[in-house]
Write an enzyme that holds these catalytic residues in place. Structure first.
Site, PDB file in Angstrom:
ATOM      1  N   HIS A   1      40.756  37.420  49.817  1.00 54.82           N
ATOM      2  CA  HIS A   1      42.035  37.071  49.194  1.00 54.82           C
ATOM      3  C   HIS A   1      42.945  36.278  50.128  1.00 54.82           C
ATOM      4  CE1 HIS A   1      41.421  41.019  46.668  1.00 54.82           C
ATOM      5  NE2 HIS A   1      40.648  40.033  46.242  1.00 54.82           N
TER       6      HIS A   1
HETATM    7  C1  LIG Z   1      33.362  36.756  46.863  1.00 54.85           C
HETATM    8  C2  LIG Z   1      34.726  36.824  46.230  1.00 54.85           C
HETATM    9  C3  LIG Z   1      35.083  37.945  45.473  1.00 54.85           C
HETATM   10  C4  LIG Z   1      36.343  38.015  44.884  1.00 54.85           C
HETATM   11  N1  LIG Z   1      36.622  39.042  44.023  1.00 54.85           N
HETATM   12  C5  LIG Z   1      37.768  39.010  43.303  1.00 54.85           C
HETATM   13  C6  LIG Z   1      37.997  39.934  42.258  1.00 54.85           C
HETATM   14  O1  LIG Z   1      37.166  40.784  41.950  1.00 54.85           O
HETATM   15  N2  LIG Z   1      39.171  39.847  41.577  1.00 54.85           N
HETATM   16  C7  LIG Z   1      40.111  38.916  41.877  1.00 54.85           C
HETATM   17  O2  LIG Z   1      41.174  38.913  41.243  1.00 54.85           O
HETATM   18  N3  LIG Z   1      39.919  38.030  42.864  1.00 54.85           N
HETATM   19  C8  LIG Z   1      38.757  38.019  43.552  1.00 54.85           C
HETATM   20  N4  LIG Z   1      38.527  37.066  44.490  1.00 54.85           N
HETATM   21  C9  LIG Z   1      39.613  36.127  44.831  1.00 54.85           C
HETATM   22  C10 LIG Z   1      39.882  35.053  43.771  1.00 54.85           C
HETATM   23  O3  LIG Z   1      38.691  34.654  43.144  1.00 54.85           O
HETATM   24  C11 LIG Z   1      40.600  33.873  44.453  1.00 54.85           C
HETATM   25  O4  LIG Z   1      41.800  34.321  45.040  1.00 54.85           O
HETATM   26  C12 LIG Z   1      40.954  32.758  43.489  1.00 54.85           C
HETATM   27  O5  LIG Z   1      39.819  32.332  42.783  1.00 54.85           O
HETATM   28  C13 LIG Z   1      41.582  31.593  44.251  1.00 54.85           C
HETATM   29  O6  LIG Z   1      41.882  30.562  43.357  1.00 54.85           O
HETATM   30  P1  LIG Z   1      42.288  29.114  43.862  1.00 54.85           P
HETATM   31  O7  LIG Z   1      42.558  28.305  42.648  1.00 54.85           O
HETATM   32  O8  LIG Z   1      43.355  29.220  44.885  1.00 54.85           O
HETATM   33  O9  LIG Z   1      41.024  28.535  44.650  1.00 54.85           O
HETATM   34  P2  LIG Z   1      39.449  28.434  44.224  1.00 54.85           P
HETATM   35  O10 LIG Z   1      39.199  29.184  42.958  1.00 54.85           O
HETATM   36  O11 LIG Z   1      38.700  28.809  45.425  1.00 54.85           O
HETATM   37  O12 LIG Z   1      39.272  26.898  43.871  1.00 54.85           O
HETATM   38  C14 LIG Z   1      39.278  25.833  44.757  1.00 54.85           C
HETATM   39  C15 LIG Z   1      38.371  24.745  44.194  1.00 54.85           C
HETATM   40  O13 LIG Z   1      38.655  23.518  44.838  1.00 54.85           O
HETATM   41  C16 LIG Z   1      37.430  22.877  45.192  1.00 54.85           C
HETATM   42  N5  LIG Z   1      37.727  22.019  46.344  1.00 54.85           N
HETATM   43  C17 LIG Z   1      38.170  22.425  47.557  1.00 54.85           C
HETATM   44  N6  LIG Z   1      38.380  21.355  48.359  1.00 54.85           N
HETATM   45  C18 LIG Z   1      38.078  20.258  47.631  1.00 54.85           C
HETATM   46  C19 LIG Z   1      38.102  18.861  47.925  1.00 54.85           C
HETATM   47  N7  LIG Z   1      38.495  18.396  49.114  1.00 54.85           N
HETATM   48  N8  LIG Z   1      37.707  18.005  46.964  1.00 54.85           N
HETATM   49  C20 LIG Z   1      37.318  18.455  45.729  1.00 54.85           C
HETATM   50  N9  LIG Z   1      37.275  19.776  45.416  1.00 54.85           N
HETATM   51  C21 LIG Z   1      37.649  20.665  46.355  1.00 54.85           C
HETATM   52  C22 LIG Z   1      36.514  24.040  45.518  1.00 54.85           C
HETATM   53  O14 LIG Z   1      35.160  23.665  45.510  1.00 54.85           O
HETATM   54  C23 LIG Z   1      36.891  25.034  44.421  1.00 54.85           C
HETATM   55  O15 LIG Z   1      36.168  24.799  43.240  1.00 54.85           O
HETATM   56  C24 LIG Z   1      37.283  36.962  45.097  1.00 54.85           C
HETATM   57  C25 LIG Z   1      36.923  35.841  45.845  1.00 54.85           C
HETATM   58  C26 LIG Z   1      35.655  35.752  46.395  1.00 54.85           C
HETATM   59  C27 LIG Z   1      35.287  34.514  47.177  1.00 54.85           C
END
Ligand SMILES: Cc1cc2nc3c(=O)[nH]c(=O)nc-3n(C[C@H](O)[C@H](O)[C@H](O)COP(=O)(O)OP(=O)(O)OC[C@H]3O[C@@H](n4cnc5c(N)ncnc54)[C@H](O)[C@@H]3O)c2cc1C
Length: 541
Positions: free
Chosen positions: A477
């Site tokens: 997280h």
């Molecule tokens: C193993 C794991 C288990 C988890 N379990 C839970 C759970 O059970 N419940 C819960 O609520 N949360 C959980 N989380 C946390 C939650 O999933 C994340 O906090 C949330 O998805 C973050 O969202 P975000 O939009 O910030 O980033 P992300 O969902 O990580 O999205 C970022 C996206 O941007 C893309 N990207 C990055 N840099 C670039 C670039 N330069 N060019 C193009 N694309 C790019 C990436 O490939 C990715 O697709 C978990 C996370 C993980 C990794």
């Protein structure tokens, strides 16, 4: 669609927040939207199947597989940080536990000078997002794009013992952690539908991709933002070995997540000036906080051997695998259709705490001993194992993420600084003692043969601390590396998620959280996408 390379909005990253932003900005049909996603498709069996989690945990085809620097707070271990690299981002590889956080978390966000982010501001967004199988009430929504499953009648029978023993240890039974109160124990609701993962891609991006005004490019790694003065006008990206550019008529939105959004800002000359100059990067806007204020939840499992079969006895033998496989393929039900975390809870380690500062997880299986040559967490142990895990909610330790090089392909340096404050260590010590208290209650005690990890020899405070430093790690997280706040001296974006000092640019993902929330971060990231997109639309109305 206008000129293929000019769009009203360009979104970098199709993760939890980015998918929502793409859907919201394109819904009216009035704006053209380009989404750049570094990873590939989410149409993969082990992504769609909930318990495929273990298979995605290290898979470079869907995972960035980051590693932190060796962390003194974790006995020198370099922690594994999985992040989703595919449509849906981390929501396509996460454990699907659907938790919003505590209302006071959001009131604290707003109190830091961020209007629009208090609990009463964000609750309508949480309700609108959700299609909750348990029905709607004052707190829950139905009819929204993201289906949330109620797992009460599907969890392993051992879960009942866990719930009973936690109540015997003094916690109330809580039917809904996202409802009236957060404290207590209960079964987790999860983001799935009909036995398939309900990622942000499935809920938001896939429907948006049917629209003519949305273009999604996969395998497209954004490498640099393009400026005219201090206004962002475009983005450079690499796709299939080719360098491409796209221009934005209105705005560029960074949704790359807590590691990649600060990385792209720094690569583009927005960040700590001295550090960037040292790497030969020209400064567009000095911003000391880009990559700083990193906050994360740290967790540990206590693992026990039971007297009767747990999920290990079903998931380990070939016949059991066949059975659960058939159950899943034919009926979309059974253990493969659920999260590894059947149940959990929230508790306070001391009476001085106004709200829970610890989260619990219950897993009716264990993966202590990996098979020779195999990654951990894939193979259940040969004996009837189960785990009670926990993680902290609002730790005070802070780390940072800094690029090492001007090369966008080089992973940034992640300094987690886990358990680096006395307060974090003290509350973790109280918390692990409470886990043992749960295990010692009548409902659980007679079922347990022995504690496997850390084991009965570990009893003194010093030994317990040494154990959790050695065995704990991220629960995935990380947040706040582009944190929101009114003052450019202490924050990266303002309350409308516009980057301080830069035009035409917002960050909308978990990196903008002013502080971490008490719980899992997927639902809050999706809510941030929903609220952030509404702000973009208001500002361009
Ligand atoms: C193993 C794991 C288990 C988890 N379990 C839970 C759970 O059970 N419940 C819960 O609520 N949360 C959980 N989380 C946390 C939650 O999933 C994340 O906090 C949330 O998805 C973050 O969202 P975000 O939009 O910030 O980033 P992300 O969902 O990580 O999205 C970022 C996206 O941007 C893309 N990207 C990055 N840099 C670039 C670039 N330069 N060019 C193009 N694309 C790019 C990436 O490939 C990715 O697709 C978990 C996370 C993980 C990794």
């Amino acid at each position: 669609m206008p000129d293929m390379q000019t769009y009203d909005f360009i979104i970098v990253g199709a993760g939890s927040a980015g998918c929502v932003v793409a859907e919201r900005l394109s819904a009216s049909g009035r704006h053209s939207v380009l989404v750049l996603e570094a990873g590939g498709t989410d149409r993969r069996f082990f992504v769609q199947m909930p318990l495929g989690y273990g298979k995605c945990f290290f898979d470079p085809a869907v995972n960035w597989n980051y590693k932190t620097e060796p962390d003194p707070g974790l006995a020198g271990n370099a922690d594994h940080w999985p992040r989703g690299k595919l449509l849906g981002g981390s929501s396509s590889i996460n454990a699907m536990v659907w938790i919003r956080g505590h209302p006071a978390d959001y009131d604290a966000w707003a109190a830091q000078g961020n209007p629009g982010w208090s609990w009463s501001d964000v609750l309508p967004a949480f309700k609108a997002i959700e299609d909750n199988a348990a029905g709607a009430d004052r707190w829950r929504g139905t009819g929204g794009p993201l289906h949330v499953t109620n797992c009460e009648d599907q969890v392993h029978p051992l879960t009942r013992r866990y719930l009973q023993s936690a109540q015997q240890a003094g916690l109330p039974l809580n039917p809904d952690f996202n409802g009236a109160t957060q404290e207590g124990v209960g079964v987790y609701q999860i983001s799935t539908k009909d036995g398939r993962r309900m990622s942000a891609a499935r809920a938001f991006l896939r429907p948006a991709m049917k629209r003519k005004n949305v273009r999604v490019e996969t395998g497209a790694l954004a490498t640099r933002l393009l400026f005219e003065g201090t206004r962002v006008v475009g983005v450079e990206y690499e796709q299939r070995g080719k360098r491409c550019t796209a221009r934005a008529g209105k705005e560029i939105i960074l949704s790359g997540g807590s590691i990649n959004s600060p990385q792209l800002l720094q690569l583009s000359g927005v960040g700590p000036a001295e550090h960037l100059r040292g790497l030969g990067i020209e400064i567009v806007q000095a911003s000391e906080n880009v990559g700083r204020n990193l906050q994360d939840h740290i967790g540990i499992n206590y693992t026990f051997k039971g007297r009767q079969p747990t999920l290990n006895q079903l998931l380990r033998p070939w016949w059991g695998k066949l059975w659960v496989g058939l159950q899943y393929v034919l009926l979309r039900s059974g253990p493969l259709s659920l999260s590894m975390n059947n149940a959990g809870g929230f508790f306070r380690t001391g009476t001085g705490q106004e709200r829970p500062n610890m989260q619990l997880y219950f897993q009716a299986f264990s993966t202590v001993i990996p098979k020779a040559g195999e990654r951990p967490i894939l193979t259940p142990d040969p004996w009837p194992g189960f785990s009670i895990g926990l993680s902290n909610c609002r730790p005070s330790s802070r780390g940072e993420i800094m690029i090492r090089s001007a090369d966008p392909l080089v992973y940034p340096k992640i300094v987690a600084n886990a358990l680096s404050t006395e307060a974090d260590v003290a509350e973790m010590l109280d918390a692990v003692k409470f886990v043992r208290r749960i295990a010692a209650q009548p409902a659980m005690k007679d079922f347990i043969v022995e504690e496997i990890l850390p084991g009965p020899a570990v009893t003194s405070d010093a030994a317990l601390i040494a154990d959790f430093r050695k065995r704990s790690g991220t629960v995935y997280h990380p947040v706040s590396t582009c944190r929101m706040g009114p003052d450019a001296a202490s924050a990266v974006v303002d309350a409308r998620l516009r980057v301080h000092g830069v035009g035409g640019l917002r960050v909308i993902d978990a990196s903008v959280f002013p502080d971490n929330i008490s719980g899992n971060t997927n639902a809050p990231s999706i809510m941030t996408g929903w609220k952030g997109a509404a702000m973009v639309l208001e500002d361009w109305a």
